[in-house]
Design an enzyme around this catalytic site. Structure first.
Site, PDB file in Angstrom:
ATOM      1  N   ASN A  40      76.062  17.584  80.898  1.00  0.00           N
ATOM      2  CA  ASN A  40      77.064  16.516  80.832  1.00  0.00           C
ATOM      3  C   ASN A  40      78.418  17.180  80.655  1.00  0.00           C
ATOM      4  O   ASN A  40      78.501  18.392  80.418  1.00  0.00           O
ATOM      5  CB  ASN A  40      76.761  15.509  79.716  1.00  0.00           C
ATOM      6  CG  ASN A  40      76.741  16.159  78.354  1.00  0.00           C
ATOM      7  OD1 ASN A  40      77.758  16.663  77.886  1.00  0.00           O
ATOM      8  ND2 ASN A  40      75.587  16.178  77.714  1.00  0.00           N
ATOM      9  N   GLY A  67      66.738  15.931  78.087  1.00  0.00           N
ATOM     10  CA  GLY A  67      66.222  16.281  79.407  1.00  0.00           C
ATOM     11  C   GLY A  67      66.255  17.772  79.697  1.00  0.00           C
ATOM     12  O   GLY A  67      65.940  18.599  78.834  1.00  0.00           O
ATOM     13  N   VAL A  68      66.638  18.107  80.918  1.00  0.00           N
ATOM     14  CA  VAL A  68      66.727  19.503  81.352  1.00  0.00           C
ATOM     15  C   VAL A  68      67.687  20.283  80.447  1.00  0.00           C
ATOM     16  O   VAL A  68      67.411  21.425  80.053  1.00  0.00           O
ATOM     17  CB  VAL A  68      67.239  19.572  82.814  1.00  0.00           C
ATOM     18  CG1 VAL A  68      67.555  20.994  83.221  1.00  0.00           C
ATOM     19  CG2 VAL A  68      66.226  18.968  83.760  1.00  0.00           C
ATOM     20  N   ASP A  69      68.796  19.659  80.136  1.00  0.00           N
ATOM     21  CA  ASP A  69      69.832  20.295  79.318  1.00  0.00           C
ATOM     22  C   ASP A  69      69.270  20.746  77.966  1.00  0.00           C
ATOM     23  O   ASP A  69      69.420  21.911  77.553  1.00  0.00           O
ATOM     24  CB  ASP A  69      70.952  19.256  79.125  1.00  0.00           C
ATOM     25  CG  ASP A  69      72.282  19.851  78.721  1.00  0.00           C
ATOM     26  OD1 ASP A  69      72.392  21.095  78.700  1.00  0.00           O
ATOM     27  OD2 ASP A  69      73.202  19.069  78.425  1.00  0.00           O
ATOM     28  N   SER A 106      70.647  14.092  87.944  1.00  0.00           N
ATOM     29  CA  SER A 106      70.999  12.655  87.822  1.00  0.00           C
ATOM     30  C   SER A 106      69.812  11.697  87.823  1.00  0.00           C
ATOM     31  O   SER A 106      70.005  10.502  87.586  1.00  0.00           O
ATOM     32  CB  SER A 106      71.993  12.195  88.902  1.00  0.00           C
ATOM     33  OG  SER A 106      73.285  12.690  88.635  1.00  0.00           O
ATOM     34  N   THR A 107      68.587  12.202  88.092  1.00  0.00           N
ATOM     35  CA  THR A 107      67.469  11.255  88.258  1.00  0.00           C
ATOM     36  C   THR A 107      66.728  10.938  86.955  1.00  0.00           C
ATOM     37  O   THR A 107      65.724  10.230  86.974  1.00  0.00           O
ATOM     38  CB  THR A 107      66.439  11.769  89.290  1.00  0.00           C
ATOM     39  OG1 THR A 107      65.796  12.944  88.761  1.00  0.00           O
ATOM     40  CG2 THR A 107      67.100  12.083  90.625  1.00  0.00           C
ATOM     41  N   VAL A 124      68.093  10.763  82.690  1.00  0.00           N
ATOM     42  CA  VAL A 124      68.970   9.975  81.810  1.00  0.00           C
ATOM     43  C   VAL A 124      70.036   9.230  82.624  1.00  0.00           C
ATOM     44  O   VAL A 124      70.400   8.095  82.284  1.00  0.00           O
ATOM     45  CB  VAL A 124      69.641  10.911  80.772  1.00  0.00           C
ATOM     46  CG1 VAL A 124      70.674  10.167  79.938  1.00  0.00           C
ATOM     47  CG2 VAL A 124      68.589  11.522  79.850  1.00  0.00           C
TER      48      VAL A 124
HETATM   49  N1  AR6 Z   1      62.212  20.898  83.965  1.00  0.00           N
HETATM   50  C1  AR6 Z   1      62.394  20.279  85.156  1.00  0.00           C
HETATM   51  N2  AR6 Z   1      62.774  18.986  85.260  1.00  0.00           N
HETATM   52  C2  AR6 Z   1      62.956  18.307  84.102  1.00  0.00           C
HETATM   53  C3  AR6 Z   1      62.783  18.887  82.826  1.00  0.00           C
HETATM   54  C4  AR6 Z   1      62.390  20.259  82.785  1.00  0.00           C
HETATM   55  N3  AR6 Z   1      62.202  20.907  81.639  1.00  0.00           N
HETATM   56  N4  AR6 Z   1      63.074  17.940  81.886  1.00  0.00           N
HETATM   57  C5  AR6 Z   1      63.401  16.804  82.555  1.00  0.00           C
HETATM   58  N5  AR6 Z   1      63.319  17.021  83.897  1.00  0.00           N
HETATM   59  P1  AR6 Z   1      67.869  14.723  83.081  1.00  0.00           P
HETATM   60  P2  AR6 Z   1      70.349  13.738  84.346  1.00  0.00           P
HETATM   61  C6  AR6 Z   1      63.609  16.097  85.018  1.00  0.00           C
HETATM   62  O1  AR6 Z   1      67.774  13.518  82.224  1.00  0.00           O
HETATM   63  O2  AR6 Z   1      69.653  12.518  84.846  1.00  0.00           O
HETATM   64  C7  AR6 Z   1      71.091  15.135  79.393  1.00  0.00           C
HETATM   65  O3  AR6 Z   1      71.108  14.547  78.126  1.00  0.00           O
HETATM   66  C8  AR6 Z   1      63.694  14.632  84.736  1.00  0.00           C
HETATM   67  O4  AR6 Z   1      62.407  14.051  84.797  1.00  0.00           O
HETATM   68  O5  AR6 Z   1      67.571  16.037  82.485  1.00  0.00           O
HETATM   69  O6  AR6 Z   1      71.261  14.477  85.261  1.00  0.00           O
HETATM   70  C9  AR6 Z   1      72.435  15.782  79.727  1.00  0.00           C
HETATM   71  O7  AR6 Z   1      73.058  16.350  78.605  1.00  0.00           O
HETATM   72  C10 AR6 Z   1      64.587  14.137  85.865  1.00  0.00           C
HETATM   73  O8  AR6 Z   1      63.838  13.936  87.064  1.00  0.00           O
HETATM   74  O9  AR6 Z   1      69.332  14.860  83.778  1.00  0.00           O
HETATM   75  C11 AR6 Z   1      73.219  14.633  80.277  1.00  0.00           C
HETATM   76  O10 AR6 Z   1      73.812  13.870  79.235  1.00  0.00           O
HETATM   77  C12 AR6 Z   1      65.529  15.305  86.121  1.00  0.00           C
HETATM   78  O11 AR6 Z   1      64.927  16.434  85.476  1.00  0.00           O
HETATM   79  C13 AR6 Z   1      72.180  13.800  80.987  1.00  0.00           C
HETATM   80  O12 AR6 Z   1      70.938  14.107  80.357  1.00  0.00           O
HETATM   81  C14 AR6 Z   1      66.942  15.111  85.552  1.00  0.00           C
HETATM   82  O13 AR6 Z   1      66.863  14.441  84.311  1.00  0.00           O
HETATM   83  C15 AR6 Z   1      72.054  14.162  82.437  1.00  0.00           C
HETATM   84  O14 AR6 Z   1      71.161  13.282  83.052  1.00  0.00           O
END
Ligand code: AR6
Length: 172
Positions: free
Chosen positions: A28, A36-38, A126-127, A129
């Site tokens: 973010n 999530g990933v972050d 983006s997919t 949170v």
């Molecule tokens: N490895 C691979 N994919 C993952 C993992 C992982 N360890 N964990 C989740 N995913 P998101 P966004 C998938 O929410 O939508 C954070 O709080 C997940 O299922 O990580 O861009 C940041 O700080 C989904 O398909 O990222 C921002 O505030 C994809 O990764 C916000 O979330 C992205 O999910 C960004 O939201």
């Protein structure tokens, strides 16, 4: 200069477990972590990544990293040389923000090229949170990387669940 097309590969799993030159983070604008990933990247990579992000916030990115932009830091303890942080758009049902999601992938590859990286692992930015529909997120991701002019040899999409994997496989 003639460059070979980037090979696009798909893996179902955890992006923090990939052995690649670059792991892309769905961050973010604050660059100071999240879920999530972050969250997974900061947990697995350790405090060196957050330290580097704080340095960025104290310098060029005092107002944060804009949506659609990308910037590199150390990968800390991850089995990668760098993390490239990019900020995807939050999904909007009323406004088309696709160009910002395209920009995430383009900018990440541009920074990867600057670093001389050959292998890059991407999440489905983006997919999660940010609620971007997975089918459209997959379409934008694959189209953008496929059409990018880059010296990166492999772009590996790392999909966390079966539904995301299926969406990317259908697009590929
Ligand atoms: N490895 C691979 N994919 C993952 C993992 C992982 N360890 N964990 C989740 N995913 P998101 P966004 C998938 O929410 O939508 C954070 O709080 C997940 O299922 O990580 O861009 C940041 O700080 C989904 O398909 O990222 C921002 O505030 C994809 O990764 C916000 O979330 C992205 O999910 C960004 O939201």
């Amino acid at each position: 200069m003639q460059v070979d097309p980037v090979a696009i590969t798909l893996v179902r799993g955890d992006i923090t477990r990939q052995a690649v030159d670059v792991i892309v983070n769905a961050a973010n604008s604050s660059l100071l972590g999240g879920g999530g990933v972050d969250g997974a990247i900061h947990r697995a990579g350790g405090p060196a990544i957050l330290d580097a992000c704080r340095v960025l916030r104290a310098g060029h990115y005092g107002r944060g990293l804009p949506t659609g932009a990308a910037v590199a830091t150390t990968a800390g303890r991850l089995t990668a040389d760098w993390v490239i942080h990019t900020v995807g758009p939050v999904w909007s049902p009323t406004e088309d923000r696709s160009d910002l999601l395209v920009s995430c992938y383009r900018e990440s590859l541009r920074v990867a090229d600057e670093l001389g990286a050959r292998t890059v692992a991407f999440p489905a930015t983006s997919t999660g949170v940010y609620r971007w529909p997975i089918d459209d997120g997959a379409r934008i991701a694959i189209e953008t990387v496929r059409n990018a002019k880059t010296a990166v040899a492999e772009a590996r999409f790392v999909l966390f669940d079966e539904r995301a994997y299926a969406a990317f496989a259908a697009e590929l």
